[in-house]
Write a protein that holds these residues in place. Structure first.
Motif, PDB file in Angstrom:
ATOM      1  N   TYR A 262       0.485   0.154  11.742  1.00  0.00           N
ATOM      2  CA  TYR A 262       1.643   0.336  10.859  1.00  0.00           C
ATOM      3  C   TYR A 262       2.877   0.715  11.672  1.00  0.00           C
ATOM      4  O   TYR A 262       3.948   0.106  11.529  1.00  0.00           O
ATOM      5  N   LEU A 266       6.149  -1.620  12.160  1.00  0.00           N
ATOM      6  CA  LEU A 266       7.414  -1.106  11.652  1.00  0.00           C
ATOM      7  C   LEU A 266       8.490  -1.135  12.741  1.00  0.00           C
ATOM      8  O   LEU A 266       9.640  -1.533  12.486  1.00  0.00           O
ATOM      9  N   GLY A 269      10.039  -4.681  13.181  1.00  0.00           N
ATOM     10  CA  GLY A 269      10.725  -5.375  12.106  1.00  0.00           C
ATOM     11  C   GLY A 269       9.871  -5.817  10.934  1.00  0.00           C
ATOM     12  O   GLY A 269      10.348  -6.569  10.064  1.00  0.00           O
ATOM     13  N   PHE A 270       8.611  -5.369  10.862  1.00  0.00           N
ATOM     14  CA  PHE A 270       7.747  -5.752   9.750  1.00  0.00           C
ATOM     15  C   PHE A 270       8.228  -5.052   8.477  1.00  0.00           C
ATOM     16  O   PHE A 270       8.674  -3.902   8.511  1.00  0.00           O
ATOM     17  N   ASN A 271       8.128  -5.724   7.346  1.00  0.00           N
ATOM     18  CA  ASN A 271       8.687  -5.208   6.100  1.00  0.00           C
ATOM     19  C   ASN A 271       7.797  -4.159   5.438  1.00  0.00           C
ATOM     20  O   ASN A 271       6.569  -4.270   5.418  1.00  0.00           O
ATOM     21  N   THR A 272       8.440  -3.152   4.882  1.00  0.00           N
ATOM     22  CA  THR A 272       7.811  -2.221   3.946  1.00  0.00           C
ATOM     23  C   THR A 272       8.694  -2.166   2.707  1.00  0.00           C
ATOM     24  O   THR A 272       9.833  -2.644   2.719  1.00  0.00           O
ATOM     25  N   ASP A 273       8.184  -1.571   1.615  1.00  0.00           N
ATOM     26  CA  ASP A 273       9.061  -1.370   0.462  1.00  0.00           C
ATOM     27  C   ASP A 273       9.864  -0.085   0.669  1.00  0.00           C
ATOM     28  O   ASP A 273       9.795   0.552   1.724  1.00  0.00           O
ATOM     29  N   ALA A 274      10.616   0.316  -0.342  1.00  0.00           N
ATOM     30  CA  ALA A 274      11.510   1.474  -0.209  1.00  0.00           C
ATOM     31  C   ALA A 274      10.759   2.772   0.030  1.00  0.00           C
ATOM     32  O   ALA A 274      11.338   3.745   0.537  1.00  0.00           O
ATOM     33  N   MET A 278       3.136  -0.808   2.868  1.00  0.00           N
ATOM     34  CA  MET A 278       3.036  -2.030   3.662  1.00  0.00           C
ATOM     35  C   MET A 278       1.779  -2.809   3.326  1.00  0.00           C
ATOM     36  O   MET A 278       0.710  -2.218   3.096  1.00  0.00           O
ATOM     37  N   SER A 288       2.727  -5.021  -5.579  1.00  0.00           N
ATOM     38  CA  SER A 288       3.700  -3.960  -5.843  1.00  0.00           C
ATOM     39  C   SER A 288       2.988  -2.611  -5.786  1.00  0.00           C
ATOM     40  O   SER A 288       1.842  -2.477  -6.224  1.00  0.00           O
TER      41      SER A 288
END
Length: 331
Positions: A262, A266, A269-274, A278, A288
């Motif tokens: 993780y 991170l 540049g890997f996406n996570t939510d607010a 992940m 979600s």
């Protein structure tokens, strides 16, 4: 130097991504490359020969990516059964001249900072040429209970410490004279074999017998089963008076948990939510997270794992439960 690449192990704390059929070092999670590939390329700069040590199941996975080294040839030592790192490294030492310097690395670690890494290896090489058994210690950046520690002063090892609890890890970080034990080593083949024979003669003798019975680097099962299963740390490093440490400044992780993966993803540049949640793994389904923070959902075709990233070390309990059930989900 000879690069000795240890490719055994299953990465039990990375289930369900890591399986017996494709352990974590062969997963192409890291900018399209696997940890195995990254380790080969990183050490090609400092070593002119490479020997891969692993089991029969991993052999074809290793050979599938050897082309990335171009014209450089790769030797293979194929273990019939896992006997831990002390015998594995002995096999590598038996195959070369006693004056040859070996750089031992796992195949499933992330290292960031090529210049820092190369500087550390050259320092280790110099210490190895003087007849020392050299280990690499990484300066801690946070409290970590998943690693062993090395207490040190300069290049001198004062003690090895087991994986600590959180309070002890915080104390180590505060004192400032403790390093994470990286599991990487550098030494002359003959020096290692002499120290192994001195401190763990039963391992040395059984390993030598198994090596003499091997064919083209392939160990036979009967001889291998006679070898005591012992790590290089317990067999040699914690007993020898020839130990030195190189305090390294490069970024390092053994990628032994989903929290480590993780953090790496991170940073890259890997996406996570607010809320820092992940998804790891390929899925065409919408995911979600509601009311959750720092949660990891790991997706595979036949299994889904959901965890709070701070509990990543506990994934091994899931693996152990499935192993006790002889579940096909581990294959």
């Amino acid at each position: 130097m000879h690069h000795i690449l240890l490719s055994g192990g299953f990465g039990t704390r990375l289930w369900p991504l890591s399986r017996k059929s494709k352990p974590k070092q062969y997963l192409s999670l890291f900018k399209g490359q696997s940890l195995f590939e990254m380790t080969l390329l990183r050490n090609q700069v400092v070593c002119n020969q490479v020997t891969v040590i692993g089991n029969t199941d991993n052999l074809q996975l290793s050979k599938a990516v050897e082309h990335i080294l171009g014209d450089n040839t790769v030797r293979y030592i194929v273990e019939a059964t896992p006997r831990n790192t002390a015998p594995a490294i002995a096999f590598a030492a038996f195959q070369v001249d006693k004056e040859a310097i070996l750089l031992i690395t796992p195949s499933d670690h992330i290292i960031e900072g090529d210049t820092g890494y190369q500087e550390a290896v050259l320092q280790a090489q110099k210490l190895a040429e003087e007849g020392n058994l050299v280990t690499f210690g990484v300066k801690p950046t946070h409290t970590e209970t998943g690693y062993g520690y090395i207490e040190y002063s300069g290049n001198t090892v004062q003690s090895f410490r087991e994986k600590p609890d959180l309070a002890t890890a915080a104390l180590f970080l505060e004192k400032g004279n403790f390093l994470w034990n990286s599991g990487m080593f550098c030494f002359k083949a003959g020096v290692y074999l002499a120290e192994l024979q001195k401190h763990a003669p039963e391992v040395y003798d059984a390993s030598l017998t198994a090596w003499k019975n091997s064919t083209n680097g392939e160990l036979d099962l009967e001889s291998s089963l006679a070898i005591p299963s012992l790590s290089i740390d317990y067999a040699v490093m914690e007993k020898s008076d020839k130990i030195k440490v190189v305090p390294a400044t490069f970024q390092w992780s053994d990628m032994g948990s989903f929290e480590a993966i993780y953090d790496y993803l991170l940073r890259n540049g890997f996406n996570t939510d607010a809320n820092g949640n992940m998804v790891i793994g390929e899925t065409d389904k919408h995911v979600s997270f509601v009311g959750l923070k720092n949660t990891i959902l790991v997706y595979t075709e036949d299994a889904i794992l959901v965890l709070d990233k701070s509990f990543s070390q506990d994934v091994k309990k899931v693996y152990d439960t499935l192993a006790a059930q002889q579940s096909m989900l581990l294959e």
